[in-house]
Design a protein around this motif. Structure first.
Motif, mmCIF file in Angstrom:
data_model
loop_
_atom_site.group_PDB
_atom_site.id
_atom_site.type_symbol
_atom_site.label_atom_id
_atom_site.label_comp_id
_atom_site.label_asym_id
_atom_site.label_seq_id
_atom_site.Cartn_x
_atom_site.Cartn_y
_atom_site.Cartn_z
ATOM 1 N N TYR A 18 5.841 58.951 11.791
ATOM 2 C CA TYR A 18 5.557 59.151 10.368
ATOM 3 C C TYR A 18 6.085 57.991 9.527
ATOM 4 C CZ TYR A 18 5.196 61.406 5.821
ATOM 5 O OH TYR A 18 4.879 61.696 4.518
ATOM 6 N N ASN A 72 4.151 53.940 8.377
ATOM 7 C CA ASN A 72 4.027 53.388 7.029
ATOM 8 C C ASN A 72 5.028 52.264 6.780
ATOM 9 O OD1 ASN A 72 1.989 55.253 5.843
ATOM 10 N ND2 ASN A 72 3.533 56.779 6.342
ATOM 11 N N LYS A 120 5.879 47.885 11.488
ATOM 12 C CA LYS A 120 5.706 48.328 12.876
ATOM 13 C C LYS A 120 6.368 47.401 13.902
ATOM 14 C CE LYS A 120 1.396 50.937 12.156
ATOM 15 N NZ LYS A 120 1.186 50.629 10.728
ATOM 16 N N HIS A 132 4.413 42.075 9.320
ATOM 17 C CA HIS A 132 3.929 43.436 9.084
ATOM 18 C C HIS A 132 2.491 43.600 9.535
ATOM 19 C CE1 HIS A 132 2.268 46.757 6.617
ATOM 20 N NE2 HIS A 132 3.449 47.296 6.816
ATOM 21 N N ASP A 146 -0.928 55.836 -1.709
ATOM 22 C CA ASP A 146 0.459 56.285 -1.798
ATOM 23 C C ASP A 146 0.750 57.471 -0.892
ATOM 24 O OD1 ASP A 146 1.096 54.359 -3.723
ATOM 25 O OD2 ASP A 146 0.317 55.625 -5.338
ATOM 26 N N GLY A 159 1.736 59.548 2.242
ATOM 27 C CA GLY A 159 2.506 59.361 3.467
ATOM 28 C C GLY A 159 3.708 58.454 3.331
ATOM 29 N N LYS A 160 4.063 58.068 2.104
ATOM 30 C CA LYS A 160 5.193 57.161 1.938
ATOM 31 C C LYS A 160 6.509 57.896 1.690
ATOM 32 C CE LYS A 160 2.588 53.115 0.364
ATOM 33 N NZ LYS A 160 2.436 52.081 -0.669
ATOM 34 N N SER A 208 0.604 66.160 5.682
ATOM 35 C CA SER A 208 0.033 65.376 6.784
ATOM 36 C C SER A 208 -0.166 66.239 8.020
ATOM 37 C CB SER A 208 0.943 64.188 7.118
ATOM 38 O OG SER A 208 1.026 63.284 6.052
ATOM 39 N N ARG A 219 -4.865 56.093 7.537
ATOM 40 C CA ARG A 219 -3.455 56.175 7.177
ATOM 41 C C ARG A 219 -2.705 57.199 8.025
ATOM 42 N NH1 ARG A 219 -1.986 53.339 3.008
ATOM 43 N NH2 ARG A 219 -0.036 54.501 2.876
ATOM 44 N N GLN A 220 -3.426 58.019 8.770
ATOM 45 C CA GLN A 220 -2.775 59.044 9.598
ATOM 46 C C GLN A 220 -2.783 58.699 11.079
ATOM 47 O OE1 GLN A 220 -4.634 62.932 8.264
ATOM 48 N NE2 GLN A 220 -2.458 63.431 8.115
ATOM 49 N N SER A 244 -1.048 56.527 13.108
ATOM 50 C CA SER A 244 0.238 56.505 13.798
ATOM 51 C C SER A 244 0.823 57.907 13.898
ATOM 52 C CB SER A 244 1.219 55.581 13.074
ATOM 53 O OG SER A 244 0.778 54.248 13.111
#
Length: 732
Positions: A172, A176, A179, A343, A374, A376-377, A385, A617-618, A620
């Motif tokens: 999670y 974001n 990595k 990144h 914004d 998931g931060k 999620s 965005r989901q 990972s």
């Protein structure tokens, strides 16, 4: 070569809407070098759309596409001499290095192929250590540190427990975050775990084995193993468990963040190939672990010390610790370059904006929430999620299918060598080496071939799930080979009476008139093969009175064995099991190869389908949740389920001073039957889950996919040939 044109759009990208990547003009004194070449083509040296400078070197993932610009002779060297600074559109540093140390020579590795190489080395080391060395040396560790089977099982399970604990947090927040830093620190922790795992060898005293040649023969000095004082070495299991826990923590980012980092930095159609190469390295790792670990086990654990027992002796302990030292040191080294990656890679922004969403469409439209930049931060988005993923039926059934496949893979990796050892009457080291030779082409080849097929046929999400279904059905049909088996080698007192007749009611009877006066102990198991091709529990149970050494192969030969028929043959016996001459061996091996091949063939397509059926965005976090499901329902209970079923086929149990230990001899027919039952159950479940996932998948409508009207599957329609309206400026 002319780039395909989009007749429905006005900008240079194949999108229905206009994208504005405008940036402020560079300050005076800086050179943006943004100009258009004749014919509307962007000239070399123009910054890319995300602000990264183009050095004229095509991206490694552009090997099948025309480069965005062709460098003039000598331009590449000139630009590197000028010291190009890779900067993203929001001012983020995209150069490869550590802090302010970013030399130009390192930028040669700042590509998708460069990061793929280092991640492949890391996954190879993880597979070799956790799935190779651990499974190979677990018997030696039990013997060296006086561990029971359930204690060694806890050591093996500590890896999965650590992974399950860390997966939600790592996937999670790491998904974001930065990595490569999560990946680098994870590999470093994994290396520390390997070094810790080898530590007990250096903190304990020397291993003392009963090496007298006379032990075990008729009339020899028989001593009870349980007469020894209680050993405190078993407390070292906590050190092994901590080492495995660090292995699990360190490997957690590798198969979640590592996969998504590769997926984000290459074209959509090349992603399965990159991921397949990454997972192929992870499959080759255990195979190398079996082979190299088997070699190390032929070296005595106390290197340099003279000993007169051989690896075939049940008291032998090999150099189990060497592999962990090497793998730990290599992991520490490989973590350094991974920590230096940015990144995101230079030029990756164009792949992100070209990506066509294939996420499963929820009826209430809640899947659109994940598209918020914004989202998931913060921690407060975590429950939402999880809820979005739970409302995605395709994702759920892909997770369940992955769990069933993981159960089979875990069962095969743990008990595959034991199956070969029993069916073909091999030693433990021979079976481990043999299984390694089987896994390399089947597991590694199947993993790479799966990703290649997705790329070759340009499969979308629904087509990928159908490919997984086809592979599962194929391996389901091959499972039926376990209807056949190799017969057990005859063993006096276990599979037949000493006179050659069958045992009444399957009861053991190791004592006969020929060895009644030898005082043999059932605790001393050291099988020998008589000259009559019958195995005996030990030289003592064969009634052997003398021992010598075969100069040809170094094995001990026992003479004057009263229980061996001397009508036509000398009453001799050789240490070790009798060699099996099973005629069904090639057929069994071929179909075991097919089962492994098709099981691994579906692994990369299933992973690719998981990445595509959720929002970008989901990804990972989705992989993290999937790994939790796979480990909880498959990886952890898999070996336990297979082990309990295989134990039902045991004929001869170890006797540890009146307590039941591990199994010495299995009934081959029962082992094949129980393996068939377990394989059928899990393969039928896997087929069902893939079928339901395919039926419930709801792709986005065609009009919602950007540029879907004229965009090719290769994603080559990224810039128009004659009318580029998208301009960006970069910092040099």
């Amino acid at each position: 070569m002319a780039m395909p044109q989009n007749s429905t759009t006005e900008n240079g990208f194949c999108f229905a809407q206009t994208l504005d990547f405008s940036r402020p003009s560079p300050p005076p004194g800086e050179t943006g070098r943004t100009f258009e070449a004749p014919g509307g083509r962007r000239a070399c040296g123009t910054p890319l759309s995300n602000g990264t400078a183009s050095s004229g070197v095509p991206s490694p993932s552009d090997s099948c596409a025309e480069p965005l610009c062709s460098p003039t002779p000598g331009e590449e060297e000139t630009q590197f001499d000028e010291g190009i600074k890779y900067v993203s559109a929001d001012g983020e540093e995209l150069a490869c290095g550590w802090g302010g140390f970013t030399p130009s020579c390192l930028q040669l590795f700042n590509t998708s192929k460069g990061v793929l190489f280092f991640l492949c080395v890391a996954s190879f080391l993880q597979g070799m250590t956790v799935n190779g060395f651990i499974n190979t040396v677990i018997t030696s560790i039990e013997r060296r540190f006086d561990l029971r089977s359930y204690q060694s099982g806890l050591i093996a399970s500590s890896y999965d427990i650590a992974a399950c604990v860390c997966l939600t947090f790592v996937s999670y927040f790491g998904g974001n975050g930065h990595k490569p830093r999560w990946l680098g620190w994870g590999v470093l922790v994994m290396g520390l775990g390997s070094l810790l795992f080898a530590l007990p060898h250096f903190t304990t005293g020397r291993y003392e084995a009963r090496s007298a040649a006379e032990v075990g023969i008729c009339g020899g000095n028989q001593s009870l193993p349980c007469a020894r004082a209680a050993s405190s070495l078993s407390s070292y299991r906590f050190v092994f468990m901590l080492g495995q826990f660090l292995h699990g923590m360190g490997a957690t980012p590798l198969y979640t963040l590592g996969v998504t980092y590769l997926d984000e930095n290459v074209k959509t159609n090349y992603s399965p190939v990159y991921i397949a190469v990454f997972y192929t390295a992870a499959i080759l790792g255990p195979a190398a672990g079996y082979l190299v670990g088997g070699m190390f086990l032929n070296i005595y654990t106390e290197i340099g010390r003279e000993i007169d027992i051989t690896p075939e002796n049940t008291l032998w302990v090999g150099a189990w610790w060497i592999g962990f030292l090497g793998a730990g040191a290599a992991s520490l080294l490989i973590s350094v370059p991974i920590l230096g990656y940015p990144h995101r890679l230079p030029g990756s922004q164009r792949y992100i904006v070209m990506r066509v969403s294939e996420a499963h469409q929820l009826k209430d439209g809640s899947h659109k929430k994940a598209s918020d930049p914004d989202f998931g931060k913060t921690v407060k988005d975590l429950p939402r999620s999880v809820l979005l993923l739970l409302k995605n039926p395709t994702f759920i059934f892909l997770c369940l299918a992955g769990a069933t496949e993981a159960t089979l893979i875990a069962g095969m990796s743990t008990f595959g060598p034991k199956f070969l050892e029993s069916q073909f009457s091999l030693s433990a080291s021979e079976a481990a080496t043999f299984f390694g030779y089987l896994v390399v082409p089947a597991g590694g080849g199947g993993t790479f071939l799966g990703g290649f097929l997705v790329n070759k046929f340009k499969l979308r999400c629904s087509g990928i799930i159908k490919l997984c279904l086809l592979c599962t059905v194929s391996s389901l049909l091959a499972i039926f080979i376990f209807f056949i088996h190799c017969p057990n080698m005859p063993m006096a007192g276990v599979t037949q009476m000493y006179e050659g007749s069958a045992l009444p009611g399957g009861r053991l009877n190791l004592t006969a008139a020929c060895n009644a006066e030898c005082g043999c102990l059932q605790e001393t198991y050291s099988p020998v093969c008589g000259s009559d091709d019958i195995m005996y529990y030990s030289p003592c149970h064969a009634g052997c009175k003398k021992v010598s050494e075969n100069l040809r192969n170094g094995k001990k030969v026992y003479h004057e064995c009263s229980c061996i028929d001397k009508t036509f043959l000398p009453g001799d016996a050789e240490a070790g099991k009798c060699t099996s001459s099973c005629a069904r061996r090639p057929l069994l091996l071929f179909f075991v190869f097919v089962v492994i091949l098709f099981t691994f063939l579906s692994s990369i397509p299933a992973l690719t389908a998981t990445l595509r059926c959720v929002s970008d965005r989901q990804r990972s976090f989705a992989l993290g949740i999937q790994w939790i499901v796979v480990r909880t329902l498959g990886g952890i209970p898999g070996p336990i389920a297979f082990g309990s079923m295989i134990d039902k086929s045991c004929l001869l149990w170890q006797d540890q001073c009146g307590e039941q230990g591990s199994c010495y001899v299995y009934q081959n027919s029962a082992m094949s039957r129980y393996t068939l039952i377990a394989g059928l159950v899990y393969k039928v479940l896997g087929t069902t889950f893939f079928l339901v996932a395919c039926l419930l998948y709801k792709p986005p409508p065609p009009e919602s996919a950007p540029g879907s009207s004229d965009t090719s599957e290769n994603g080559n329609c990224d810039l128009q040939e004659h009318k580029p309206s998208l301009r960006a400026e970069g910092d040099i």
